[in-house]
Write a protein that holds these residues in place. Sequence first.
Motif, PDB file in Angstrom:
ATOM      1  N   PRO A  87       0.678  -1.229   0.013  1.00  0.00           N
ATOM      2  CA  PRO A  87      -0.024   0.041   0.340  1.00  0.00           C
ATOM      3  C   PRO A  87       0.933   1.142   0.162  1.00  0.00           C
ATOM      4  N   GLN A  88       2.150   0.983   0.555  1.00  0.00           N
ATOM      5  CA  GLN A  88       2.952   2.349   0.339  1.00  0.00           C
ATOM      6  C   GLN A  88       3.197   2.752  -1.178  1.00  0.00           C
ATOM      7  N   LEU A 137      -0.022   4.575  -2.200  1.00  0.00           N
ATOM      8  CA  LEU A 137       0.122   6.016  -1.906  1.00  0.00           C
ATOM      9  C   LEU A 137       0.909   6.781  -2.881  1.00  0.00           C
ATOM     10  N   SER A 195      -3.531   4.065   3.220  1.00  0.00           N
ATOM     11  CA  SER A 195      -3.055   4.849   2.097  1.00  0.00           C
ATOM     12  C   SER A 195      -4.123   5.845   1.757  1.00  0.00           C
ATOM     13  N   TYR A 246       2.576   0.253   8.068  1.00  0.00           N
ATOM     14  CA  TYR A 246       1.682  -0.652   7.277  1.00  0.00           C
ATOM     15  C   TYR A 246       1.992  -1.929   7.625  1.00  0.00           C
TER      16      TYR A 246
END
Length: 1075
Positions: free
Chosen positions: A103-104, A107, A158, A616
Amino acid sequence: MSQEARTYSLFLFLFLSHGVASHALPDSRQDLHPLLQKMAEEIIDGSYLNALLDLIQFQSSHVWTADLSRRVLAYLNSRNVAFTIPSLQAVMGNHLEQRLYWPQKLLEDLRETDAQQFRTAMKCLLEDKKDPLELEDIIIDLGEIREQALQSPGVNRSLFLITLERCFQVLNSLECVEILGRLLRGSSGSFLQLDVTGRLPQDLREDAFKNLSAVFKELYDQTSAHSQRALYSWMAGILQTSSNATDNSVSWVSAENLWILGRYMVHLSFEEIMKISPIEIGLFISYDNATKQLDTIYDITPELAQAFLERISSSSFDMRNTSTIHRLGLLVCFYEDLELLDAAMAQVRLHQMIKCSRLRGFQAGVQKLKADLLDIATENQTLNETLGSLSDAVVGLTHDQLESLSPEAVHGAISTLNQVSSWAKSQVIILSAKYLAHEKVLSFYGVSQMGVLLAGVGTQAFYGMDRRDLLQVLRSSISLHLSDLSPAQQQGVLSKMIEAGDATSGVVEIQGAFFKEVSLFNLRREPRFNATALKEKELRRSQALFLYELLSQTTRRPSELLRARYLAAVPASRCVPFLISLGKSQLDSLVLDSHKKNSILRKVQQCLNNSIADEYAVDIVGNLLCHLPAAILHRGVSPRAWATALHGLRDCPDLSPEQKAAVRLRLLEQHGLPQNWTAETTKDLGPFLVLFSGEELSSIATKFPDILQQAASKMARTPPPKEFLWAVFESVQNSSERRPSSDASPGCHGVAAPSSEDIFKLAEANACWAPEDLLCMEEDTFIRNVELLGALRGLSRPQLMTLKEKAVQVWDTPSYWREHHIVSLGRIALALNESELEQLDLSSIDTVASLSQQTEWTPGQAKAILQGFLEDSGYSIQDLKSFHLVGLGATLCAMNVTEISLIRISEFRVVAARIGTLLCSIHVLAEFKRKAEAVFGNPAEWSSSVLQELGTIAAGLTKEELRMLDEDLMPYFQPSAIQCLPDEIFRALSAEQIASLGPENAAAVTPAQRGQLSAPQLQSLQRALDGAKTRSWLDEPLSASPTRILASRSPQGASVARGLWLGCPLLLLTPKVLW
């Protein structure tokens, strides 16, 4: 590829495959819509999320045709990008899956979208459209995509961050606030850390501000104290600005602002509250929803509550008016004005104070106020007349007061009495007896009216009920209270439901935790079990093992669907879904076998590379956080991840000593010594205060006694350390008004004895009283608190002896004690000597059951109780029913071999699991083992479920019988059985059997047993402690090298691992013998 990623990828490659031509169109660039050209360029660049957003935007204003698919593919070919449908499918699917599990990167991708693409993404989150996106005959379910994204750990984080960062620039603030609300509600408050609250917008429109404030109020309980304070500051800052209050003498706290603050009103300072104008506070109290808001201020302090009450009394509201009392919400818990109060108004206030149990602390003061109101409410009237109008303050009535009630009064007030949640067991016994005296016959209707008083019905009375009435009880809402019954009472119900020879067994009818009392013997007789019948039933381990074997005969076993090498086959690319799925479950409930659990946790650590890099990673591991080793907690959790990790660690029920030590070191590194902590820090670290020394806690006891006492009141699972209890004791002593005892006994002059308020506040810290202080306790204080004191786990022998002396002083000699007296003693009864035990009336099995709950009886005491029951009840051992055996509990250990042989097999077989919890002598266990053979056959034929069922009884096996057991059965001994094995018999186990014990059983081996082992046996024991397996595949390394949880691409064979993954929950439930 996972199901979630497939959902993402399908809509990109499926529409391209629809109607694809075999050759490129020559004028593809000119023929293709600019937005689709942009989408194609993004596919070429690998920006697949951007491409999806452009597709959604295009489709919102255009009709998709098959010709468009051909044009897009032609455009790609014209750019010399040789995509085939399979290759495009693979690359896009992998990319989108990585965004789901990384999910980083999601983002970062969303930060790089243009304004229109971002707007489209936000609209997708905002809209609740149920209609799918249709591209010819291809259907894209955007609603399902949205739900899957929001349920994916890390993805919603995110989305929350990017919404906060960019949304207010491209959408109107109301829409952005709605999106933030959706994302926050799925976060359990963990997103609202201090770094995030500092980024909240300061210039919101009024309606958007109110809506976002409402979201924060919803999440109040899930938000840390620091974040609560920060959110209050944000709300207060905006409200102050909008109020235009420039003069400090004029308060910005209007009626509307109080309503907007909601639960955050408890963060107003005392000075700010006192400045609220009478008109505004009066207007606020007049709001229809004001009471609802005031009912939720659970963490208000007495000081602030008094300030609000003072301001309300200064308004036009009459505080003696019934309608005003109804509007006060939880403020009524602190309204101490008793002047000129009549009985009727006292009853009104008591009724409103039912809600006071929701307060976070300050319950001692509430109980004192209720007691004062109770005295006023019963003035010039008898208890029989007022019983139904005293609300839950009736729990303050003493044994003598309850005994004075008539059966008719109890029957008439049953609708009130049956809902009071805080009755002591002794009170329940008295009230139930009064109610049943009126009912005469115990019927379903009579039982259905009893509610919480059901626990006072005698075991023999349950057994005497008509079976049809009991069946109705099991099927009705009153069955929710069956879990409150003692094991003896539950067995009384079961005995009636499942009597020998009954053709219609009642096993399937039994639900919830009550089902755990069903014996393995009766399960084996039940022909109607299937997966559906198991719904709403809690299982103990032996039941789970047996039912798995039973159900696997009619359904395909997970071991037939999956290869046993599952864990070893999980590649790096599957680590994240592996962790997410496990992190959403409770590992201790999901995995019964300690071998499997250790294998899983080793794989978890490999997937994490022994570190938690950021918040996360905390999202992904979920509940697995509680199982991470101390080394990771101490040095593997990065500073960035620590705040989020701490939020999760607060809810871990059973951290090991090593984990606790690691957490303590991190807390000292992050927050410094407790003497420098703020109130908010102390609140946030409440569950961890037990980790600190008495010296470290001394400053907390001085600065924040209420917070320390609140933290102590929540620690019910395990006894806190002595140093922590002394800190709590010190805090109560420092904040209490100490008065000399009025007890005239020798040595009590001038002694500051415990008060009821002290005892209530101290809870487990009552173990810090000196025996002489307890002896000087006033009689009324003892009577009102004996049950609380008897439940304390930390009282020493001298303290117990003192409290027994006090009981004799108050109630006379034990020969005068009735069942409710004996039940209320709890552990204090351990101080009764054999002569005193012989004086007790032990004719009721329920009285005996209350005594047998204690496990610290000497053999002489246990024998006195056993003989007392047999003599007083008139039963012989041959007459004992199964519920008698359960009620006798630990006193069964006082039986001799001859007496045990007289117990009927038909009664023993249904309570073998209960008897298997007793730590009896080896001679007694050996005799019970002989009875087990009559039920389950030759020990050489016992299964894993039988070994689990028998518990300590299995320690009665001979050397020869132990040697005959298959090594695969060794993990199914209970640890208590291992401890009970005589040293010379334990030594008879082979090295292979010892290696197969499993970590829990190996840890149970006593030093004396260890001392008897040979060198090869000791090596095997170490292997068992380390989680070694007898299965060769588990001896192999799980992976050739450490793997990180966020890998970049799926290797070959990922589809096989994905197939294995779908069956993981089933595999985890598979008994070890199938691995």
